[in-house]
Design an enzyme around this catalytic site. Structure first.
Site, PDB file in Angstrom:
ATOM      1  N   TYR A  86     -12.429  -1.812  -6.402  1.00  0.00           N
ATOM      2  CA  TYR A  86     -12.550  -0.397  -6.006  1.00  0.00           C
ATOM      3  C   TYR A  86     -11.084   0.184  -5.802  1.00  0.00           C
ATOM      4  CZ  TYR A  86     -11.031  -0.838  -1.376  1.00  0.00           C
ATOM      5  OH  TYR A  86     -10.151  -0.973  -0.056  1.00  0.00           O
TER       6      TYR A  86
ATOM      7  N   HIS B 235      -4.514  -5.878  -6.262  1.00  0.00           N
ATOM      8  CA  HIS B 235      -4.203  -6.945  -5.321  1.00  0.00           C
ATOM      9  C   HIS B 235      -5.808  -7.559  -4.915  1.00  0.00           C
ATOM     10  CE1 HIS B 235      -4.077  -3.747  -2.621  1.00  0.00           C
ATOM     11  NE2 HIS B 235      -4.165  -4.536  -1.548  1.00  0.00           N
TER      12      HIS B 235
ATOM     13  N   GLU C 162      -8.158 -10.025  13.929  1.00  0.00           N
ATOM     14  CA  GLU C 162      -8.795  -8.808  14.035  1.00  0.00           C
ATOM     15  C   GLU C 162      -9.846  -8.484  14.980  1.00  0.00           C
ATOM     16  OE1 GLU C 162     -10.670  -5.113  11.329  1.00  0.00           O
ATOM     17  OE2 GLU C 162      -8.898  -6.530  10.560  1.00  0.00           O
TER      18      GLU C 162
ATOM     19  N   GLU D 216      -5.807   2.562  -2.388  1.00  0.00           N
ATOM     20  CA  GLU D 216      -6.225   1.201  -2.032  1.00  0.00           C
ATOM     21  C   GLU D 216      -6.625   1.086  -3.488  1.00  0.00           C
ATOM     22  OE1 GLU D 216      -6.211  -1.045  -0.081  1.00  0.00           O
ATOM     23  OE2 GLU D 216      -6.378  -0.147   2.116  1.00  0.00           O
TER      24      GLU D 216
ATOM     25  N   TRP E  94     -14.970   2.258   0.808  1.00  0.00           N
ATOM     26  CA  TRP E  94     -15.145   1.075   0.180  1.00  0.00           C
ATOM     27  C   TRP E  94     -16.492   0.472   0.798  1.00  0.00           C
ATOM     28  CZ3 TRP E  94     -10.788   1.811   3.158  1.00  0.00           C
ATOM     29  CH2 TRP E  94     -10.886   1.260   4.291  1.00  0.00           C
TER      30      TRP E  94
ATOM     31  N   HIS F 275      -6.709  -9.741   3.428  1.00  0.00           N
ATOM     32  CA  HIS F 275      -6.381 -10.125   2.070  1.00  0.00           C
ATOM     33  C   HIS F 275      -6.177 -11.611   2.322  1.00  0.00           C
ATOM     34  CE1 HIS F 275      -4.929  -5.968   2.732  1.00  0.00           C
ATOM     35  NE2 HIS F 275      -5.196  -6.027   1.218  1.00  0.00           N
TER      36      HIS F 275
ATOM     37  N   HIS G  65       0.871  -1.205  -0.104  1.00  0.00           N
ATOM     38  CA  HIS G  65      -0.104  -0.025  -0.193  1.00  0.00           C
ATOM     39  C   HIS G  65       0.721   1.098  -0.118  1.00  0.00           C
ATOM     40  CE1 HIS G  65      -2.777  -3.134   1.654  1.00  0.00           C
ATOM     41  NE2 HIS G  65      -3.635  -2.639   0.758  1.00  0.00           N
TER      42      HIS G  65
ATOM     43  N   GLU H 181      -8.062  -2.695  -4.968  1.00  0.00           N
ATOM     44  CA  GLU H 181      -8.373  -4.121  -4.604  1.00  0.00           C
ATOM     45  C   GLU H 181      -9.433  -4.486  -5.475  1.00  0.00           C
ATOM     46  OE1 GLU H 181      -7.093  -3.819   0.124  1.00  0.00           O
ATOM     47  OE2 GLU H 181      -9.106  -3.808  -0.520  1.00  0.00           O
TER      48      GLU H 181
ATOM     49  N   CYS I 237     -12.024  -6.396   6.978  1.00  0.00           N
ATOM     50  CA  CYS I 237     -11.452  -6.660   5.703  1.00  0.00           C
ATOM     51  C   CYS I 237     -10.205  -7.430   6.017  1.00  0.00           C
ATOM     52  CB  CYS I 237     -11.179  -5.094   4.862  1.00  0.00           C
ATOM     53  SG  CYS I 237     -12.497  -4.271   4.614  1.00  0.00           S
TER      54      CYS I 237
END
Length: 185
Positions: free
Chosen positions: A104, A32, A87, A114, A161, A69, A25, A116, A67
């Site tokens: 987005y 990604h 998290e 961002e 987002w 990855h 980032h 993604e 959120c």
């Protein structure tokens, strides 16, 4: 602890490599793979989280439940379960895709981008959240209609987002229907 890798994608959303999450980032973030998850409880309330003030991007803004990855070769459902534990300190069940093709790009006030391909999922809470302070400053359980009202009244308090995702009727309908895997009266 092994360094976390994110999956880099081409414009057709095909994997083309990986990069360390801590380095990907920037002001020129490559496309990604990511995911967003909205968690509902048995009463149909939605878990919102406020990003920690120490976050590099969008610190202190309210957003969807969490959120993350998926790692290289990691199925979305496994990545979602892993990230919920990391998290929020709790488990999720009944994970279902709602916006499987969501993509987005957004630029934070700091200039960090961002970028993604970020399928959106709905899940059901299993337990009480115990968020990691480095990730989450606050949590709140609210009715989906209250979130839609907040988007209209104060969009600047919410992540970009989340606002884009909620513009899609499919997500609004899924949230209104309540927790996945539970029959509604």
């Amino acid at each position: 602890m092994a360094r976390e890798e994110v999956v880099l994608l081409d414009d057709a959303h095909r994997p083309v490599g990986t990069a360390p999450k801590a380095e990907v980032h920037t002001e020129d973030t490559p496309l990604h793979l990511a995911f967003s998850c909205y968690v509902l409880d048995d009463d149909g309330r939605l878990l919102l989280t406020r990003r920690a003030l120490s976050k590099r991007t969008w610190p202190g803004v309210w957003t969807n439940s969490f959120c993350g990855h998926p790692g290289p070769g990691e199925p979305f459902e496994e990545g979602i379960a892993r990230r919920a534990g990391q998290e929020l300190g709790f488990a999720v069940t009944d994970v279902v895709p709602v916006l499987p093709e969501f993509r987005y790009r957004a630029v934070d006030a700091s200039g960090i981008v961002e970028n993604e391909f970020c399928p959106v999922y709905l899940a059901r809470a299993s337990g009480t959240p115990h968020p990691l302070p480095e990730e989450v400053a606050e949590t709140a359980w609210i009715r989906p209609g209250e979130l839609l009202a907040a988007v209209g009244a104060a969009p600047f308090l919410l992540s970009p987002w989340l606002r884009e995702q909620l513009a899609d009727e499919r997500l609004r309908a899924a949230l209104a229907a309540g927790a996945p895997g539970r029959a509604r009266d």
